[in-house]
Scaffold this motif. Sequence first.
Motif, PDB file in Angstrom:
ATOM      1  N   GLU A 337       0.718  -1.328   0.175  1.00  0.00           N
ATOM      2  CA  GLU A 337      -0.143   0.097  -0.018  1.00  0.00           C
ATOM      3  C   GLU A 337       0.876   1.172  -0.083  1.00  0.00           C
ATOM      4  O   GLU A 337       0.668   2.170  -0.555  1.00  0.00           O
ATOM      5  CB  GLU A 337      -0.946   0.035   1.351  1.00  0.00           C
ATOM      6  CG  GLU A 337      -1.609   1.301   1.408  1.00  0.00           C
ATOM      7  CD  GLU A 337      -2.747   1.396   2.436  1.00  0.00           C
ATOM      8  OE1 GLU A 337      -2.666   0.175   3.366  1.00  0.00           O
ATOM      9  OE2 GLU A 337      -3.260   2.407   2.678  1.00  0.00           O
ATOM     10  N   TYR A 338       1.924   1.126   0.749  1.00  0.00           N
ATOM     11  CA  TYR A 338       2.915   2.326   0.732  1.00  0.00           C
ATOM     12  C   TYR A 338       4.118   2.069  -0.303  1.00  0.00           C
ATOM     13  O   TYR A 338       4.289   3.059  -0.696  1.00  0.00           O
ATOM     14  CB  TYR A 338       3.407   2.534   2.219  1.00  0.00           C
ATOM     15  CG  TYR A 338       2.330   2.775   3.176  1.00  0.00           C
ATOM     16  CD1 TYR A 338       1.720   3.979   3.383  1.00  0.00           C
ATOM     17  CD2 TYR A 338       1.608   1.808   3.868  1.00  0.00           C
ATOM     18  CE1 TYR A 338       0.748   4.402   4.029  1.00  0.00           C
ATOM     19  CE2 TYR A 338       0.647   2.104   4.745  1.00  0.00           C
ATOM     20  CZ  TYR A 338       0.288   3.639   4.787  1.00  0.00           C
ATOM     21  OH  TYR A 338      -0.966   3.822   5.592  1.00  0.00           O
ATOM     22  N   THR A 341       3.540   3.087  -3.921  1.00  0.00           N
ATOM     23  CA  THR A 341       2.918   4.245  -3.941  1.00  0.00           C
ATOM     24  C   THR A 341       3.665   5.500  -3.662  1.00  0.00           C
ATOM     25  O   THR A 341       3.795   6.411  -4.275  1.00  0.00           O
ATOM     26  CB  THR A 341       1.587   4.585  -3.480  1.00  0.00           C
ATOM     27  OG1 THR A 341       1.547   4.330  -2.219  1.00  0.00           O
ATOM     28  CG2 THR A 341       0.585   3.323  -4.073  1.00  0.00           C
TER      29      THR A 341
ATOM     30  N   MET B   1      -4.058  -1.973   0.217  1.00  0.00           N
ATOM     31  CA  MET B   1      -4.063  -0.694  -0.578  1.00  0.00           C
ATOM     32  C   MET B   1      -5.535  -0.172  -0.525  1.00  0.00           C
ATOM     33  O   MET B   1      -6.524  -0.938  -0.540  1.00  0.00           O
ATOM     34  CB  MET B   1      -3.953  -1.126  -2.134  1.00  0.00           C
ATOM     35  CG  MET B   1      -3.649  -0.057  -2.863  1.00  0.00           C
ATOM     36  SD  MET B   1      -2.865  -0.408  -4.619  1.00  0.00           S
ATOM     37  CE  MET B   1      -1.569  -1.468  -3.901  1.00  0.00           C
ATOM     38  N   ARG B   2      -5.780   1.143  -0.016  1.00  0.00           N
ATOM     39  CA  ARG B   2      -7.089   1.627   0.182  1.00  0.00           C
ATOM     40  C   ARG B   2      -7.585   2.012  -1.200  1.00  0.00           C
ATOM     41  O   ARG B   2      -7.199   2.301  -2.162  1.00  0.00           O
ATOM     42  CB  ARG B   2      -6.828   3.085   1.005  1.00  0.00           C
ATOM     43  CG  ARG B   2      -6.133   2.690   2.281  1.00  0.00           C
ATOM     44  CD  ARG B   2      -5.964   4.020   2.976  1.00  0.00           C
ATOM     45  NE  ARG B   2      -5.310   4.812   1.972  1.00  0.00           N
ATOM     46  CZ  ARG B   2      -5.308   6.241   2.150  1.00  0.00           C
ATOM     47  NH1 ARG B   2      -6.004   6.633   3.152  1.00  0.00           N
ATOM     48  NH2 ARG B   2      -4.690   7.042   1.666  1.00  0.00           N
ATOM     49  N   SER B  54      -4.404   2.818  -6.823  1.00  0.00           N
ATOM     50  CA  SER B  54      -3.702   3.235  -6.221  1.00  0.00           C
ATOM     51  C   SER B  54      -3.877   4.675  -5.853  1.00  0.00           C
ATOM     52  O   SER B  54      -4.583   5.121  -6.627  1.00  0.00           O
ATOM     53  CB  SER B  54      -2.083   3.026  -6.898  1.00  0.00           C
ATOM     54  OG  SER B  54      -2.182   3.844  -8.025  1.00  0.00           O
ATOM     55  N   ARG B  55      -2.793   5.369  -5.066  1.00  0.00           N
ATOM     56  CA  ARG B  55      -2.784   6.685  -5.083  1.00  0.00           C
ATOM     57  C   ARG B  55      -2.261   7.350  -6.265  1.00  0.00           C
ATOM     58  O   ARG B  55      -1.339   6.713  -6.754  1.00  0.00           O
ATOM     59  CB  ARG B  55      -1.886   7.046  -3.943  1.00  0.00           C
ATOM     60  CG  ARG B  55      -2.697   7.313  -2.499  1.00  0.00           C
ATOM     61  CD  ARG B  55      -1.479   7.619  -1.481  1.00  0.00           C
ATOM     62  NE  ARG B  55      -0.963   6.501  -0.948  1.00  0.00           N
ATOM     63  CZ  ARG B  55      -1.284   5.660  -0.007  1.00  0.00           C
ATOM     64  NH1 ARG B  55      -2.461   5.649   0.511  1.00  0.00           N
ATOM     65  NH2 ARG B  55      -0.713   4.538   0.167  1.00  0.00           N
TER      66      ARG B  55
END
Lengths: 534, 534
Positions: A337-338, A341, B1-2, B54-55
């Motif tokens: 997630e991090y 990104t 992942m948000r 994804s961001r």
Amino acid sequence: MRLLSPTKVRLLSFGRGDVLAGSGGPTVRSLTSPPLLTRRGLPKEKMSENGLMSRAKVLTIDTMNPTVKKVEYAVRGPIVQRAVELERELSEGMKKPFVEVIRANIGDAHAMGQQPITFFRQVLALCSYPELLNDSTFPEDAKSRAHRILQSCGGNSMGSYSASQGIDSVRQDVARYIERRDGGVSCDPDDIYLTTGASDGIVTMLKLLMCGEGAARTGVMISIPQYPLYSAALAELGAVQINYYLNEENCWSLDITELQRALDEARLHCNPRALCIINPGNPTGQVQSRECIEDVIRFAAKERLFLMADEVYQDNVYADGCQFHSFKKVLFEMGPEYSNTVELASFHSTSKCYMGECGFRGGYMEIINMDDDVKAQLTKLVSVRLCPPVPGQALMDLVVNPPQPGEPSYDNFIKERTATLSVLAEKAKLTEQVLNTVQGISCNPVQGAMYSFPRITIPKKAIEEALDKGQQPDMFYCMKMLEETGICLVPGSGFGQKEGTYHFRMTILPPTDKLQILLNKVKEFHQKFTQQYS
Amino acid sequence: MRLLSPTKVRLLSFGRGDVLAGSGGPTVRSLTSPPLLTRRGLPKEKMSENGLMSRAKVLTIDTMNPTVKKVEYAVRGPIVQRAVELERELSEGMKKPFVEVIRANIGDAHAMGQQPITFFRQVLALCSYPELLNDSTFPEDAKSRAHRILQSCGGNSMGSYSASQGIDSVRQDVARYIERRDGGVSCDPDDIYLTTGASDGIVTMLKLLMCGEGAARTGVMISIPQYPLYSAALAELGAVQINYYLNEENCWSLDITELQRALDEARLHCNPRALCIINPGNPTGQVQSRECIEDVIRFAAKERLFLMADEVYQDNVYADGCQFHSFKKVLFEMGPEYSNTVELASFHSTSKCYMGECGFRGGYMEIINMDDDVKAQLTKLVSVRLCPPVPGQALMDLVVNPPQPGEPSYDNFIKERTATLSVLAEKAKLTEQVLNTVQGISCNPVQGAMYSFPRITIPKKAIEEALDKGQQPDMFYCMKMLEETGICLVPGSGFGQKEGTYHFRMTILPPTDKLQILLNKVKEFHQKFTQQYS
């Protein structure tokens, strides 16, 4: 010399503060306008000796780049200029209350007597003059490193340009170093850019981020206190500097609530796009905890900020219980997630840590999750300056690929590195201890990096006298200390500090015996100064 | 992942071309807008493998610094990237119509096999590893130079930062060199700034000159053809590039009427403030006459232009009857009307001449008649980057203070320098001669510097095919030459040229035998190409 007609004079005026005289060569009376004043309030023009008129200068303080004028860099500012003058005065035999100027203003280890790592310098000598590869007094591992570096240079010479991103084999070695440092997190040599010191990389990254005008102008978050390269670069680039304050009461820790406050306020008038972190801290010497770094990464992800991690002091960690955690490692351990990104640039250098090789201007940056098109633009941009200095690249290579166990230079390398780092740890402790014995000085632990940044109490009368002189009170204090003791420090105002607080930055680099004397002199000076103004 | 909600997505959009996907990590479908296209016309976004979002990237091609996007630098542009690919393909065993790539695109002497000056490298080795001062195989003059340089370094180490303007003793040596070169015209070491190659000095000076917006924006006059550092720097700084054309029909001479035309037109839409001259010329190889330089100085004085003289090829003069005249010398010989008023910056480097030490990034600039306040700002500005690389400073010192008659290294130094320069002169002549035997290629004499810049006739059909592909015709030509022969040249369009004319820049640096082969290959290629497209 030609006499210009008044008409001509008007034609030559571009109406943007252009003055009709310069300093230096012969100057003239203005024919069309009242005398203009310089910044210092002195009349800028005067009749030349023969009464003739000179051409006005093309480039004057009023017609030069206005963003350059806004740049400030305290580490080499007025106090250092005065130190240079004092050194000259001493050398000319002038009498002073001290016999030498001690420059504790800048993290310049070798200038303070730290010895270079023998292996590094052997390899550099071999690369400079490859005839020495036949010299049997050089160890084999030094020769094989030199051979490998030269093989990667065009024509086997450090005199060739390298690829603009840096020598391939050096970037590969940097990538392997990062993988080892970060417990196996993978690193792609294509994400490595060698630089002319860390400063070069930082300015280049900031440059890429500049975009927008007015309320959409790029804003960049920097810690206060900060290393003034950041404020200088932002001023020059015309960006908005967004200050977040480190918590002095809690050992200069970084609080997320303060980041949020600074960001929310900044969003009203600019477009915050990047967050800069210096860890270990300069000038503040704190070492960030793993949790803090995680919080910062979460914050950057949530708020869509490009992270810039200035990690040039990564080997300079002294305090028990403190450990260096790279932003890269923490980012990757936080999961995809991090790690897929968050955009991150991390900077390193040959100038600090145990090597202290500032003069070679070596460094690298690692770029994580950068958009491919932007990366292509970055590569193009660095190509205009051709390449970073090759000796600095070679040195960076040695830092990331030092002698290994079993190689002839290994033992001596470890001995030298350990000695340097343990002396630094000793001096970090000594500095904190002595400064904290002085009433009116309070100093956080120097957990890492190369500086103490103690808070000083300046008496009200001294503050008033400083302000009367148009000086920051801590500049007044440091100037007085320089004149009376020969010790050159940088006032806290050069780094930024909470309003109403005063500090100075002092390096811990002088040799231990000299540092002891220096600390005692600071103590005496502070006591005398306090007495004088109370 | 948000998974971000559409509302969140809108909040994250700053409305300045921000896109909802990046290349690299997992990407997403846009929730709010139709697919965006990249510059290359490919859809930028795609569903990630798991369909999650994804961001968006903070930094994209649409949100990066727009001035950086405008920068072009042909010397290391797409053709060089392709050359690197070809080299890799060759090394992987791929079959090509050639066995090696010959890089004639960049003035990188050592990469082309030129040997460094022994004395210079001995001193650099001594400075890198001062233990060698005890080695009896090094000549005494090398040792005494090294000793002097080290004495000027903090802690006697090249690893210390120097003064930001450069090491004092080096600046003194530069000043004495300029005085000797210019027949005794005095030079003040305070007017010397050491730099990280000449490029660094040029960009710094241009930066100082930036001022004003819209029609008052700083304009800078540069020759066409030019060395693309100038156009790149001006694009990045947001200045107006004012082109003046060199006269190809008259051996790339500089005509004052053309300067006047360019200036008068530019005055309608910007504020022309500086005039840049490259002498000897890059890429054009002309050497300016004394009269021409006088005319330029008179023009700059009359029109109030800051003069920037790029004189990095000052030792590279080959043609009979040609001689290098420095702008500084001519300026001072024109008398006080000029020497007291005309503002001049002159640039030199360790990268060219007989030394060719590009990788060390050494250089200096001399600043004449600069306003004192501006000079203080310049000194402040360079201090932010701390200092130029010290090994490059040391090398610059050796260039301006080489072995003297009577010193042990003198004879060998003269021998090496003479050999290099006479081989260069030979190759300059050979290049001109061979190229001029080719129908459809016409080449001015290579009077100086390191390049030929011949004009090439490109058949109409080839021009059409190139334009169909969206390529400049000379880029099309050079790319084809690279693919078919392995020779890497830079198309004239990267330097600028009169519309409808085509050129390439080729260095004269390959070893004579290789150069001969290369020239024959160029000849064959041109003939084949012309046949193919006619």
